[in-house]
Design a protein around this motif. Structure first.
Motif, PDB file in Angstrom:
ATOM      1  N   ASN A 175      14.090   0.332   1.592  1.00 26.04           N
ATOM      2  CA  ASN A 175      13.100  -0.561   2.197  1.00 26.04           C
ATOM      3  C   ASN A 175      13.277  -1.996   1.710  1.00 26.04           C
ATOM      4  O   ASN A 175      13.104  -2.954   2.467  1.00 26.04           O
ATOM      5  CB  ASN A 175      11.685  -0.076   1.893  1.00 26.04           C
ATOM      6  CG  ASN A 175      11.205   0.975   2.883  1.00 26.04           C
ATOM      7  OD1 ASN A 175      11.496   0.891   4.066  1.00 26.04           O
ATOM      8  ND2 ASN A 175      10.496   1.967   2.402  1.00 26.04           N
ATOM      9  N   THR A 188      13.914   6.013   6.392  1.00 24.61           N
ATOM     10  CA  THR A 188      13.161   7.082   7.054  1.00 24.61           C
ATOM     11  C   THR A 188      13.534   8.475   6.551  1.00 24.61           C
ATOM     12  O   THR A 188      12.654   9.226   6.112  1.00 24.61           O
ATOM     13  CB  THR A 188      13.332   6.996   8.577  1.00 24.61           C
ATOM     14  OG1 THR A 188      12.825   5.743   9.037  1.00 24.61           O
ATOM     15  CG2 THR A 188      12.587   8.129   9.270  1.00 24.61           C
ATOM     16  N   VAL A 201       2.906   6.715   1.955  1.00 25.95           N
ATOM     17  CA  VAL A 201       2.897   6.347   3.372  1.00 25.95           C
ATOM     18  C   VAL A 201       2.508   4.879   3.529  1.00 25.95           C
ATOM     19  O   VAL A 201       3.103   4.135   4.323  1.00 25.95           O
ATOM     20  CB  VAL A 201       1.932   7.253   4.158  1.00 25.95           C
ATOM     21  CG1 VAL A 201       1.756   6.739   5.590  1.00 25.95           C
ATOM     22  CG2 VAL A 201       2.449   8.681   4.186  1.00 25.95           C
ATOM     23  N   ALA A 202       1.494   4.446   2.768  1.00 24.19           N
ATOM     24  CA  ALA A 202       1.045   3.053   2.867  1.00 24.19           C
ATOM     25  C   ALA A 202       2.145   2.087   2.432  1.00 24.19           C
ATOM     26  O   ALA A 202       2.372   1.049   3.074  1.00 24.19           O
ATOM     27  CB  ALA A 202      -0.200   2.847   2.006  1.00 24.19           C
ATOM     28  N   ASN A 256       5.377   2.592   2.546  1.00 26.54           N
ATOM     29  CA  ASN A 256       6.428   2.579   3.562  1.00 26.54           C
ATOM     30  C   ASN A 256       6.014   1.810   4.801  1.00 26.54           C
ATOM     31  O   ASN A 256       6.843   1.166   5.454  1.00 26.54           O
ATOM     32  CB  ASN A 256       6.811   4.011   3.942  1.00 26.54           C
ATOM     33  CG  ASN A 256       7.887   4.585   3.043  1.00 26.54           C
ATOM     34  OD1 ASN A 256       9.065   4.472   3.316  1.00 26.54           O
ATOM     35  ND2 ASN A 256       7.469   5.177   1.931  1.00 26.54           N
ATOM     36  N   THR A 257       4.721   1.877   5.137  1.00 30.65           N
ATOM     37  CA  THR A 257       4.240   1.155   6.313  1.00 30.65           C
ATOM     38  C   THR A 257       4.293  -0.352   6.099  1.00 30.65           C
ATOM     39  O   THR A 257       4.649  -1.114   6.994  1.00 30.65           O
ATOM     40  CB  THR A 257       2.806   1.586   6.650  1.00 30.65           C
ATOM     41  OG1 THR A 257       2.775   3.011   6.826  1.00 30.65           O
ATOM     42  CG2 THR A 257       2.310   0.910   7.917  1.00 30.65           C
ATOM     43  N   ALA A 258       3.935  -0.784   4.897  1.00 30.24           N
ATOM     44  CA  ALA A 258       3.921  -2.220   4.582  1.00 30.24           C
ATOM     45  C   ALA A 258       5.008  -2.524   3.555  1.00 30.24           C
ATOM     46  O   ALA A 258       4.747  -3.120   2.519  1.00 30.24           O
ATOM     47  CB  ALA A 258       2.553  -2.627   4.042  1.00 30.24           C
ATOM     48  N   SER A 259       6.225  -2.099   3.826  1.00 28.62           N
ATOM     49  CA  SER A 259       7.302  -2.189   2.847  1.00 28.62           C
ATOM     50  C   SER A 259       7.701  -3.635   2.563  1.00 28.62           C
ATOM     51  O   SER A 259       7.761  -4.466   3.471  1.00 28.62           O
ATOM     52  CB  SER A 259       8.523  -1.408   3.343  1.00 28.62           C
ATOM     53  OG  SER A 259       8.982  -1.945   4.565  1.00 28.62           O
ATOM     54  N   SER A 276       5.460  -9.591   3.929  1.00 29.12           N
ATOM     55  CA  SER A 276       5.647  -8.212   3.461  1.00 29.12           C
ATOM     56  C   SER A 276       5.057  -8.020   2.066  1.00 29.12           C
ATOM     57  O   SER A 276       4.455  -6.970   1.776  1.00 29.12           O
ATOM     58  CB  SER A 276       7.130  -7.838   3.467  1.00 29.12           C
ATOM     59  OG  SER A 276       7.883  -8.680   2.609  1.00 29.12           O
ATOM     60  N   CYS A 285      -2.214  -3.127   0.682  1.00 27.77           N
ATOM     61  CA  CYS A 285      -2.197  -1.672   0.840  1.00 27.77           C
ATOM     62  C   CYS A 285      -2.303  -0.955  -0.498  1.00 27.77           C
ATOM     63  O   CYS A 285      -3.088  -0.008  -0.652  1.00 27.77           O
ATOM     64  CB  CYS A 285      -0.921  -1.241   1.559  1.00 27.77           C
ATOM     65  SG  CYS A 285      -0.900  -1.635   3.326  1.00 27.77           S
TER      66      CYS A 285
END
Length: 205
Positions: free
Chosen positions: A99, A108, A136-137, A139-142, A173, A180
């Protein structure tokens, strides 16, 4: 909830096409979109196979263990429940590294592998752990130090300076990641955590 949203968008597009007399264009877009979806799936399948193979090599060679040890001060504080598990820590470290380089396609399969092992260690399969939700958070806002994929897309569209967006990418980012992580850590320490888990489970379903 997501199923209702997608169904509503599809029905709305059909209604709008009928009202504006553009049903033919909608049919063309539907066929082209289906073709692009299949091509994207095949592209991602090859990418995922390649990076899952890299993950296996990293595990067998000890690279994931070395990376886990190098990033232990960060991952250990973010994911204390997996602090003593080198396998999960290694997968998390590889995912975060991908990331950081902006390699979303590489991150992914690494993230899925880490999440799968977290799920196996979860004593309550119906409820995600704090570490799973935080992962998950993140990775979403990497945080992306070198957005390779974005730069490649800009170059393919004719950009003369594909990496000129670096300062903006770093700021946005980093800010989104900080928000997050802060929200997750605050929810972990309050009585809101059970409600948060219930909401997360309902959204995932």
């Amino acid at each position: 909830m997501l199923n209702f949203i997608w169904c509503g968008m599809v029905l709305l597009s059909v209604v709008c096409a009928l009202c504006t007399g553009r049903l033919g264009e909608l049919s063309t877009a539907l066929l082209e979109g289906s073709q692009q979806a299949v091509e994207l799936s095949l592209f991602l399948l090859g990418s995922m196979c390649a990076w899952l193979g890299f993950l296996k090599i990293a595990e067998e060679s000890g690279l994931s263990r070395l990376l886990a040890q190098a990033m232990a001060p960060v991952t250990g504080r973010l994911f204390p429940e997996y602090k003593g598990d080198e396998s999960i820590q290694g997968k998390i470290s590889l995912n975060l590294s991908a990331n950081l380089l902006g390699l979303g396609n590489a991150a992914t399969p690494l993230g899925l592998a880490a999440m799968g092992e977290m799920a196996q260690k979860n004593p309550s399969p119906d409820t995600p752990t704090q570490g799973m939700i935080l992962f998950v958070a993140i990775n979403t806002a990497s945080l992306q130090l070198l957005p390779v994929n974005m730069a490649a897309m800009r170059q393919s569209c004719g950009s003369a300076a594909p990496f000129s967006i670096l300062p903006q990418v770093w700021i946005t980012s980093a800010a989104s990641l900080a928000v997050c992580v802060l929200c997750c850590k605050l929810l972990e320490r309050r009585s809101l955590w059970p409600r948060y888990c219930l909401l997360y489970t309902s959204d995932a379903a």
